[in-house]
Design a protein around this motif. Structure first.
Motif, PDB file in Angstrom:
ATOM      1  N   ALA A 123     -11.059   6.614  -6.275  1.00 26.26           N
ATOM      2  CA  ALA A 123     -10.366   6.371  -7.549  1.00 26.26           C
ATOM      3  C   ALA A 123      -9.078   7.194  -7.630  1.00 26.26           C
ATOM      4  O   ALA A 123      -8.016   6.685  -8.033  1.00 26.26           O
ATOM      5  CB  ALA A 123     -11.290   6.708  -8.716  1.00 26.26           C
ATOM      6  N   THR A 124      -9.138   8.469  -7.232  1.00 26.38           N
ATOM      7  CA  THR A 124      -7.943   9.311  -7.271  1.00 26.38           C
ATOM      8  C   THR A 124      -6.890   8.795  -6.300  1.00 26.38           C
ATOM      9  O   THR A 124      -5.691   8.734  -6.614  1.00 26.38           O
ATOM     10  CB  THR A 124      -8.318  10.759  -6.928  1.00 26.38           C
ATOM     11  N   ALA A 125      -7.341   8.411  -5.100  1.00 29.18           N
ATOM     12  CA  ALA A 125      -6.410   7.871  -4.103  1.00 29.18           C
ATOM     13  C   ALA A 125      -5.772   6.581  -4.595  1.00 29.18           C
ATOM     14  O   ALA A 125      -4.579   6.337  -4.370  1.00 29.18           O
ATOM     15  CB  ALA A 125      -7.139   7.632  -2.784  1.00 29.18           C
ATOM     16  N   PHE A 126      -6.544   5.771  -5.319  1.00 29.36           N
ATOM     17  CA  PHE A 126      -6.017   4.509  -5.836  1.00 29.36           C
ATOM     18  C   PHE A 126      -4.916   4.765  -6.864  1.00 29.36           C
ATOM     19  O   PHE A 126      -3.851   4.121  -6.824  1.00 29.36           O
ATOM     20  CB  PHE A 126      -7.146   3.685  -6.453  1.00 29.36           C
ATOM     21  N   GLU A 127      -5.150   5.689  -7.778  1.00 28.96           N
ATOM     22  CA  GLU A 127      -4.149   5.964  -8.806  1.00 28.96           C
ATOM     23  C   GLU A 127      -2.855   6.477  -8.169  1.00 28.96           C
ATOM     24  O   GLU A 127      -1.747   6.093  -8.581  1.00 28.96           O
ATOM     25  CB  GLU A 127      -4.692   6.993  -9.809  1.00 28.96           C
ATOM     26  N   GLU A 128      -2.974   7.332  -7.174  1.00 27.91           N
ATOM     27  CA  GLU A 128      -1.780   7.858  -6.512  1.00 27.91           C
ATOM     28  C   GLU A 128      -1.029   6.755  -5.780  1.00 27.91           C
ATOM     29  O   GLU A 128       0.209   6.666  -5.866  1.00 27.91           O
ATOM     30  CB  GLU A 128      -2.185   8.968  -5.535  1.00 27.91           C
ATOM     31  N   MET A 129      -1.758   5.886  -5.073  1.00 30.99           N
ATOM     32  CA  MET A 129      -1.107   4.835  -4.289  1.00 30.99           C
ATOM     33  C   MET A 129      -0.469   3.809  -5.216  1.00 30.99           C
ATOM     34  O   MET A 129       0.653   3.344  -4.966  1.00 30.99           O
ATOM     35  CB  MET A 129      -2.129   4.169  -3.353  1.00 30.99           C
ATOM     36  N   ARG A 130      -1.147   3.438  -6.293  1.00 32.02           N
ATOM     37  CA  ARG A 130      -0.576   2.449  -7.214  1.00 32.02           C
ATOM     38  C   ARG A 130       0.652   3.011  -7.919  1.00 32.02           C
ATOM     39  O   ARG A 130       1.633   2.291  -8.148  1.00 32.02           O
ATOM     40  CB  ARG A 130      -1.618   2.008  -8.231  1.00 32.02           C
ATOM     41  N   ALA A 131       0.647   4.304  -8.241  1.00 28.48           N
ATOM     42  CA  ALA A 131       1.816   4.911  -8.886  1.00 28.48           C
ATOM     43  C   ALA A 131       3.028   4.872  -7.957  1.00 28.48           C
ATOM     44  O   ALA A 131       4.169   4.742  -8.409  1.00 28.48           O
ATOM     45  CB  ALA A 131       1.500   6.347  -9.284  1.00 28.48           C
ATOM     46  N   ARG A 132       2.777   4.959  -6.653  1.00 26.17           N
ATOM     47  CA  ARG A 132       3.875   4.998  -5.689  1.00 26.17           C
ATOM     48  C   ARG A 132       4.325   3.605  -5.258  1.00 26.17           C
ATOM     49  O   ARG A 132       5.520   3.339  -5.107  1.00 26.17           O
ATOM     50  CB  ARG A 132       3.434   5.804  -4.466  1.00 26.17           C
ATOM     51  N   LEU A 133       3.372   2.674  -5.055  1.00 26.04           N
ATOM     52  CA  LEU A 133       3.695   1.351  -4.527  1.00 26.04           C
ATOM     53  C   LEU A 133       3.758   0.264  -5.596  1.00 26.04           C
ATOM     54  O   LEU A 133       4.283  -0.822  -5.345  1.00 26.04           O
ATOM     55  CB  LEU A 133       2.674   0.942  -3.459  1.00 26.04           C
ATOM     56  N   GLY A 134       3.209   0.540  -6.780  1.00 28.14           N
ATOM     57  CA  GLY A 134       3.250  -0.452  -7.843  1.00 28.14           C
ATOM     58  C   GLY A 134       1.955  -1.235  -7.948  1.00 28.14           C
ATOM     59  O   GLY A 134       1.080  -1.167  -7.079  1.00 28.14           O
ATOM     60  N   PRO A 135       1.802  -1.973  -9.034  1.00 26.57           N
ATOM     61  CA  PRO A 135       0.579  -2.754  -9.220  1.00 26.57           C
ATOM     62  C   PRO A 135       0.482  -3.871  -8.195  1.00 26.57           C
ATOM     63  O   PRO A 135       1.479  -4.351  -7.673  1.00 26.57           O
ATOM     64  CB  PRO A 135       0.730  -3.300 -10.645  1.00 26.57           C
ATOM     65  N   GLY A 136      -0.736  -4.273  -7.926  1.00 28.81           N
ATOM     66  CA  GLY A 136      -0.975  -5.334  -6.963  1.00 28.81           C
ATOM     67  C   GLY A 136      -2.417  -5.298  -6.508  1.00 28.81           C
ATOM     68  O   GLY A 136      -3.249  -4.576  -7.064  1.00 28.81           O
ATOM     69  N   THR A 137      -2.705  -6.084  -5.520  1.00 24.88           N
ATOM     70  CA  THR A 137      -4.066  -6.123  -4.991  1.00 24.88           C
ATOM     71  C   THR A 137      -4.213  -5.091  -3.885  1.00 24.88           C
ATOM     72  O   THR A 137      -3.432  -5.065  -2.924  1.00 24.88           O
ATOM     73  CB  THR A 137      -4.395  -7.516  -4.424  1.00 24.88           C
ATOM     74  N   TYR A 138      -5.225  -4.240  -4.052  1.00 24.81           N
ATOM     75  CA  TYR A 138      -5.579  -3.248  -3.036  1.00 24.81           C
ATOM     76  C   TYR A 138      -6.956  -3.597  -2.482  1.00 24.81           C
ATOM     77  O   TYR A 138      -7.714  -4.368  -3.087  1.00 24.81           O
ATOM     78  CB  TYR A 138      -5.564  -1.836  -3.623  1.00 24.81           C
ATOM     79  N   VAL A 139      -7.279  -3.042  -1.354  1.00 23.66           N
ATOM     80  CA  VAL A 139      -8.549  -3.338  -0.700  1.00 23.66           C
ATOM     81  C   VAL A 139      -9.313  -2.045  -0.506  1.00 23.66           C
ATOM     82  O   VAL A 139      -8.804  -1.098   0.122  1.00 23.66           O
ATOM     83  CB  VAL A 139      -8.334  -4.015   0.670  1.00 23.66           C
ATOM     84  N   LEU A 140     -10.524  -1.997  -1.055  1.00 22.92           N
ATOM     85  CA  LEU A 140     -11.431  -0.888  -0.800  1.00 22.92           C
ATOM     86  C   LEU A 140     -12.396  -1.337   0.288  1.00 22.92           C
ATOM     87  O   LEU A 140     -13.034  -2.385   0.163  1.00 22.92           O
ATOM     88  CB  LEU A 140     -12.193  -0.500  -2.071  1.00 22.92           C
ATOM     89  N   GLU A 141     -12.510  -0.542   1.333  1.00 27.82           N
ATOM     90  CA  GLU A 141     -13.253  -0.970   2.522  1.00 27.82           C
ATOM     91  C   GLU A 141     -14.095   0.182   3.041  1.00 27.82           C
ATOM     92  O   GLU A 141     -13.672   1.339   3.019  1.00 27.82           O
ATOM     93  CB  GLU A 141     -12.258  -1.423   3.596  1.00 27.82           C
TER      94      GLU A 141
END
Length: 662
Positions: A510-528
């Motif tokens: 969850a923390t990694a997701f918030e950091e990545m979305r703040a940097r790259l913008g909204p969109g579809t991410y993949v949790l694997e």
């Protein structure tokens, strides 16, 4: 038949000046005057080579079937227009600088053009000599994009006693292509082996080389491009890892051709192949010097050939060694016939596939003239043995030229002045195989292409991926049933690592997701889920469309260091699982795939099936330009692809939120 046996020819620009092209072409054309009408055209009139000329083509009673253009470029349009008006159907464009409009007019009239900027054409079977230089008739067909390289090959072929059956300099290939010239050699009776020099490859070249091989005419290919890759790297690692020569070599393996690096190597190999392809890699060595035999054995081993021990050697001359290499130990000097006897023991013994005779043989006649006739007789015996047994015999002689050397070459036994050239030619001949495969088509998915990693996973249903799901909010992550450790990826990015679009070994996604979305913008991410299996090997599997050779497939050491080590191998697609296993065996990292240092061996069978299926998919899907799985982790319990990228054929990158490479 226009460019091989025309009923009539005209040389426009014929000259009495030996320094001009028109002189050489006129002289060559007159060689065939008993077979066809030969017209010499010179706008100043008069005689050329003692033959009357005409000032223009319109003065002739009939249109010549083939016209040679040997005039300055400024005069070519008028000559071509006049030729087309009187009904000429073929042109040999010696002149460079012929503009596109002239070429268009030739095509529109239904005529053909060889060249422009070519050296001409020669055919020994039909006494057609419309080229600069002299040619010795023989059995080597030559097709060359460079006139001078082709002429060098022809000269070396003459020196080797091989000679040329047909010579075609295709030049700029504005109309007649190298592919057409090669296909024309399939039914050419004098041609037994084909030498090709090309700097670029057009459509159909694989088909042409395959047709020649099927006709029993092996192809030796010379090309350039090892210093700078001739292909642009595409968006995948596959493009960066595949050089132009990788693909050329793959094409050669597929059709049973061999690529060499020099004109001399081309002719040396062609000389071996005129008497057939070696049956295998076992070589018997005969020499009258222990040192020369040992050098030959070392060179053969370095080239991947074997020098096996011998058992059936009782008939060797007294005093000769019973090992391989066979050292005659002076027996050759006592009786020259012992050279033939030693070759015969090896050729008929069933323990070798070819024989190398190395050393002084060929020098007895020049050094001791009274021995010349005996040496020539022994040379003839060696030629007869090679013909009768079907065993390839290659001779290294310390004498560059002698009556015995000429007798060997005339009898179909190649002779080289250095042992390294003799060994290299034999080794190259042993590379002449064929991986032509018939791949039974498996059902290919018709799912339309959609960008992104999740869509690629869906499309590549023939391989396994780790469990994963799409996330667009932190709430999606909180509801996950996946097991740590996790990987988080930006779905739309191609090379995720270059843009910070992938995080691995996560326990708090969850923390990694918030950091990545703040940097790259909204969109579809993949949790694997991360693949945590032990004893896995990371590889890259890729496929792309080569502009000349079509679909190709690559496999190599993968992961983040793929471009650093470039441990890869390439084949034309599609491949069978068995060919895929051969690809894996050629890798430097191959020992990792067989259980390195006691580790359990990865499932290579499953890995080879993935390689084959990926190659089939690209072949069957013209809407796809590239497919890449990197890394692919293979372990004892199977294969997992950890990332995938698919590029559509029309460079549609609209689905990528961030450019892959700034």
């Amino acid at each position: 038949m226009i460019f091989s046996d025309p009923a009539s020819v005209a040389v426009v620009g014929a000259s009495d000046n030996p320094a001009k092209w028109g002189h050489w072409l006129a002289r060559g054309a007159l060689v065939g005057h008993d077979r066809r009408a030969v017209h010499l055209v010179n706008r100043g009139g008069g005689a050329v080579l003692g033959r009357p000329t005409v000032r223009s083509l319109s003065e002739l009673d009939e249109a010549p079937e083939l016209v040679v253009l040997a005039v300055p470029a400024a005069h070519v349009p008028a000559v071509v227009d006049e030729a087309l008006a009187v009904g000429v159907r073929g042109f040999v464009g010696i002149t460079s600088g012929i503009d596109d409009e002239v070429i268009h007019r030739i095509r529109e009239a239904g005529a053909r053009l060889l060249g422009p900027n070519c050296l001409g054409v020669f055919d020994a079977a039909t006494s057609l000599h419309l080229a600069w230089g002299r040619f010795q008739a023989g059995s080597l067909g030559v097709v060359s994009q460079s006139g001078q390289v082709g002429l060098e090959i022809a000269g070396l072929a003459a020196s080797s006693g091989l000679g040329v059956s047909r010579f075609v300099s295709v030049g700029n290939q504005a109309d007649v292509t190298a592919t057409e010239a090669l296909l024309d050699l399939v039914s050419h009776s004098l041609t037994t082996v084909v030498g090709v020099y090309l700097e670029s490859f057009g459509p159909g070249i694989v088909t042409a080389m395959s047709a020649l091989r099927a006709a029993g005419k092996p192809v030796v290919l010379l090309t350039v491009g090892s210093s700078v890759a001739a292909q642009e790297a595409a968006l995948t690692h596959t493009g960066a890892l595949t050089s132009s020569l990788d693909v050329v070599d793959a094409a050669c393996r597929r059709v049973g051709a061999v690529r060499v690096t020099t004109p001399a190597a081309l002719v040396d190999l062609a000389a071996v192949l005129t008497s057939g392809v070696p049956r295998g890699r076992r070589v018997g060595v005969v020499s009258d010097s222990g040192g020369q035999g040992a050098i030959a054995a070392d060179l053969l081993a370095a080239k991947g050939l074997t020098v096996p021990p011998l058992s059936s050697v009782d008939a060797l001359p007294a005093g000769a060694s019973r090992r391989n290499p066979v050292d005659l130990a002076g027996a050759g000097e006592r009786d020259l016939a012992n050279y033939a006897r030693a070759v015969e023991v090896l050729a008929r013994g069933g323990e070798v596939d070819s024989v190398v005779l190395s050393g002084y043989f060929g020098s007895y006649g020049p050094d001791t003239p009274s021995l010349e006739s005996a040496e020539v007789a022994v040379a003839s015996q060696i030629c007869s043995l090679a013909t009768e047994t079907g065993i390839s015999v290659v001779v290294h002689s310390m004498r560059e030229d002698s009556a015995a050397v000429r007798a060997l070459r005339a009898g179909g036994v190649p002779v080289q002045h250095t042992i390294e050239r003799a060994v290299a030619s034999l080794a190259n001949a042993n590379r002449l195989g064929s991986n032509e495969v018939e791949v039974a088509p498996r059902t290919a998915t018709t799912t339309p292409f959609r960008p992104g990693y999740l869509a690629a996973r869906e499309l590549l249903g023939f391989t396994q991926f780790p469990r994963a799901h799409a996330v667009t909010t932190a709430a999606d992550i909180s509801r996950t049933t996946l097991r740590a450790p996790f990987a988080l990826k930006a779905d739309w990015l191609a090379h995720k690592g270059e843009h910070g679009g992938v995080k691995t070994n996560l326990t708090d996604p969850a923390t990694a997701f918030e950091e990545m979305r703040a940097r790259l913008g909204p969109g579809t991410y993949v949790l694997e889920e991360m693949d945590t299996r032990e004893h896995t090997v990371e590889l890259i599997i890729g496929a792309k469309r080569d502009p000349s050779f079509g679909p190709v497939v690559l496999v190599g050491l993968g992961g983040v260091h793929a471009e650093l080590f470039k441990d890869t191998t390439t084949e034309l697609a599609p491949v069978t699982p068995s060919v895929a296993q051969e690809m894996l065996a050629r890798l430097t990292c191959a020992p990792l795939l067989s259980g390195w240092r006691g580790a359990p061996a990865p499932d290579v069978t499953a890995l080879a099936d993935v390689i084959a299926r990926l190659s089939e998919m690209l072949t069957a899907r013209p809407d796809l330009a590239e497919i890449e799985l990197n890394p692919v982790r293979v372990g004892p319990d199977g294969v997992l692809a950890v990332d995938a990228l698919i590029i559509p054929s029309e460079d549609d990158t609209s689905g990528q939120r961030v450019p892959d490479r700034p």
